[in-house]
Design a protein around this motif. Structure first.
Motif, PDB file in Angstrom:
ATOM      1  N   GLN A 177      -3.139  -6.849  -3.639  1.00  0.00           N
ATOM      2  CA  GLN A 177      -3.905  -7.763  -4.471  1.00  0.00           C
ATOM      3  C   GLN A 177      -4.570  -6.963  -5.578  1.00  0.00           C
ATOM      4  O   GLN A 177      -5.256  -5.966  -5.314  1.00  0.00           O
ATOM      5  N   ALA A 178      -4.370  -7.389  -6.831  1.00  0.00           N
ATOM      6  CA  ALA A 178      -4.932  -6.663  -7.961  1.00  0.00           C
ATOM      7  C   ALA A 178      -6.441  -6.855  -8.025  1.00  0.00           C
ATOM      8  O   ALA A 178      -6.936  -7.979  -7.996  1.00  0.00           O
ATOM      9  N   LYS A 179      -7.155  -5.748  -8.107  1.00  0.00           N
ATOM     10  CA  LYS A 179      -8.615  -5.810  -8.219  1.00  0.00           C
ATOM     11  C   LYS A 179      -9.071  -5.694  -9.667  1.00  0.00           C
ATOM     12  O   LYS A 179     -10.164  -6.133 -10.028  1.00  0.00           O
ATOM     13  N   ASP A 180      -8.242  -5.068 -10.506  1.00  0.00           N
ATOM     14  CA  ASP A 180      -8.574  -4.867 -11.921  1.00  0.00           C
ATOM     15  C   ASP A 180      -7.393  -5.283 -12.786  1.00  0.00           C
ATOM     16  O   ASP A 180      -6.302  -5.554 -12.291  1.00  0.00           O
ATOM     17  N   GLY A 181      -7.606  -5.292 -14.091  1.00  0.00           N
ATOM     18  CA  GLY A 181      -6.555  -5.682 -15.020  1.00  0.00           C
ATOM     19  C   GLY A 181      -5.471  -4.643 -15.178  1.00  0.00           C
ATOM     20  O   GLY A 181      -4.331  -4.967 -15.525  1.00  0.00           O
ATOM     21  N   VAL A 182      -5.800  -3.381 -14.958  1.00  0.00           N
ATOM     22  CA  VAL A 182      -4.817  -2.300 -14.976  1.00  0.00           C
ATOM     23  C   VAL A 182      -4.975  -1.516 -13.686  1.00  0.00           C
ATOM     24  O   VAL A 182      -6.081  -1.083 -13.342  1.00  0.00           O
ATOM     25  N   VAL A 183      -3.883  -1.359 -12.944  1.00  0.00           N
ATOM     26  CA  VAL A 183      -3.907  -0.645 -11.665  1.00  0.00           C
ATOM     27  C   VAL A 183      -2.835   0.432 -11.667  1.00  0.00           C
ATOM     28  O   VAL A 183      -1.884   0.381 -12.459  1.00  0.00           O
ATOM     29  N   SER A 184      -2.989   1.401 -10.785  1.00  0.00           N
ATOM     30  CA  SER A 184      -2.004   2.478 -10.657  1.00  0.00           C
ATOM     31  C   SER A 184      -1.236   2.325  -9.349  1.00  0.00           C
ATOM     32  O   SER A 184      -1.841   2.313  -8.265  1.00  0.00           O
TER      33      SER A 184
END
Length: 378
Positions: A158-165
């Motif tokens: 689940q994405a927590k931020d707009g840009v993830v690694s």
């Protein structure tokens, strides 16, 4: 100067990815399918290579590396072993503690599934750490499910931020020889839509249509590995309970699927279980129906699926010629608690003539109260 150049290359790749997303679905969304240079066909420059080893942190376009990472050409020899590549002509190999990562532009709060291909070399207990912070899991890859040695794996976050690694790392605990590290290729992503339950089916995603990305040019499906019960499954809300074994997510383009476009093949015998937990009323009777068959992948012989929920249990045998077909199974049970686990497991261990694991296909599972089922029949 070199570090500055590497940082610029990395920034350009991230910017290119964001621009692609803006053109396709908006700045905060990713496009389902292969990641930018997800198959590693864009090669590092020769100045940033030492033999097969990549020396620059951002040398592989769109990727950042750490540790000993090799750039592998399909057909390259390792002793008596030839290293094939499933997508295109190139792949990477991770030495002990080495990793590759790519930044993804995503929508916060949305779930995504990552699909990638991996092959172990000479390490017998190979594993991979997959991370999109704060989510992380260790995927076992020691069992080989294809005759080519390559398998496609899936993992969800689940994405927590707009840009993830997205980081994939070889934990490096299996072998001291870096040449025994796993090979990686073909990274793709798919946005997962929240499956819904309704009055006609208390099982969400009972038809298995919502799941990880399947590469259209690969005929071996995608493995859904075991995971912590608190994690988010690529087949949500289905969980795979096992120590090291997976189930296989298959498509109608390459397998016989009883209904729709997707199904699950139970390829690990009794060592893995497909599980979903549903809300029930204690003392109320329920009926579950489902399909059991073979995927037309040469898995011939006696197949069988055992399904159980609460105190109910049923074994559904299926004699397979390996060319497709299915039968319906029925399980009636009375709920004992407010939450009931529905479980599917393969009774036998099955193999194809080439020695690879296979098993029965499960699809089109539905669960309703016995009262609702009776009303349907009126």
């Amino acid at each position: 100067m070199r570090r500055y150049t590497e940082m610029v290359q990395g920034s350009r790749c991230i910017a290119m990815f964001v621009l692609v997303c803006m053109a396709a679905r908006g700045a905060s969304a990713i496009t389902d399918g292969l990641l930018p240079n997800g198959n590693f066909e864009q090669a590092p420059s020769k100045s940033e290579m030492n033999g097969t080893r990549v020396t620059g942190r951002y040398a592989i376009p769109c990727w950042e590396i750490a540790g000993s990472v090799e750039y592998i050409v399909s057909g390259q020899n390792q002793g008596d072993m030839v290293l094939p590549v499933p997508e295109g002509a190139y792949a990477v190999r991770l030495g002990n503690g080495a990793s590759v990562q790519q930044q993804l532009s995503v929508t916060p709060g949305t779930h995504y599934s990552v699909t990638f291909s991996a092959a172990r070399t000479c390490a017998q207990a190979a594993k991979l750490d997959v991370t999109v912070a704060p989510d992380s899991d260790e995927l076992p890859i020691q069992t080989v499910y294809t005759s080519s040695g390559w398998d496609s794996y899936s993992w969800a976050f689940q994405a927590k931020d707009g840009v993830v690694s997205l980081v994939v790392r070889n934990p490096g605990v299996t072998d001291e020889d870096a040449a025994c590290g796993p090979l990686l290729d073909a990274f793709a992503v798919r946005t997962l839509l929240p499956p819904q339950r309704n009055a006609d089916n208390m099982l969400a995603n009972g038809d298995f249509e919502e799941g990880p990305y399947i590469f259209p040019n690969t005929a071996w499906g995608v493995l859904v590995p075991p995971m912590d019960e608190d994690g988010y499954s690529p087949l949500h809300p289905w969980m795979i309970l096992s120590t090291t074994k997976s189930v296989k997510y298959v498509d109608a383009a390459h397998y016989a699927v009883p209904r729709g476009a997707r199904a699950v093949e139970l390829v690990s015998g009794a060592e893995s279980a497909l599980v979903q937990e549903v809300g029930t009323v204690p003392g109320r009777a329920y009926r579950m129906e489902f399909s059991v068959g073979d995927g037309a992948d040469g898995c011939a012989g006696s197949l069988a699926v055992e399904a159980y929920a609460a105190s109910g249990r049923v074994k559904v045998p299926y004699e397979s010629s390996g060319t497709g077909g299915y039968k319906r199974g029925v399980l009636d049970f009375t709920a004992a608690e407010e939450r009931t686990r529905v479980v599917f497991v393969s009774v036998y261990y099955n193999m194809k003539p080439d020695g690879t694991l296979c098993g029965p296909v499960v699809d089109d599972a539905s669960l309703v109260s016995a009262e609702s089922h009776a009303r349907r029949l009126l």
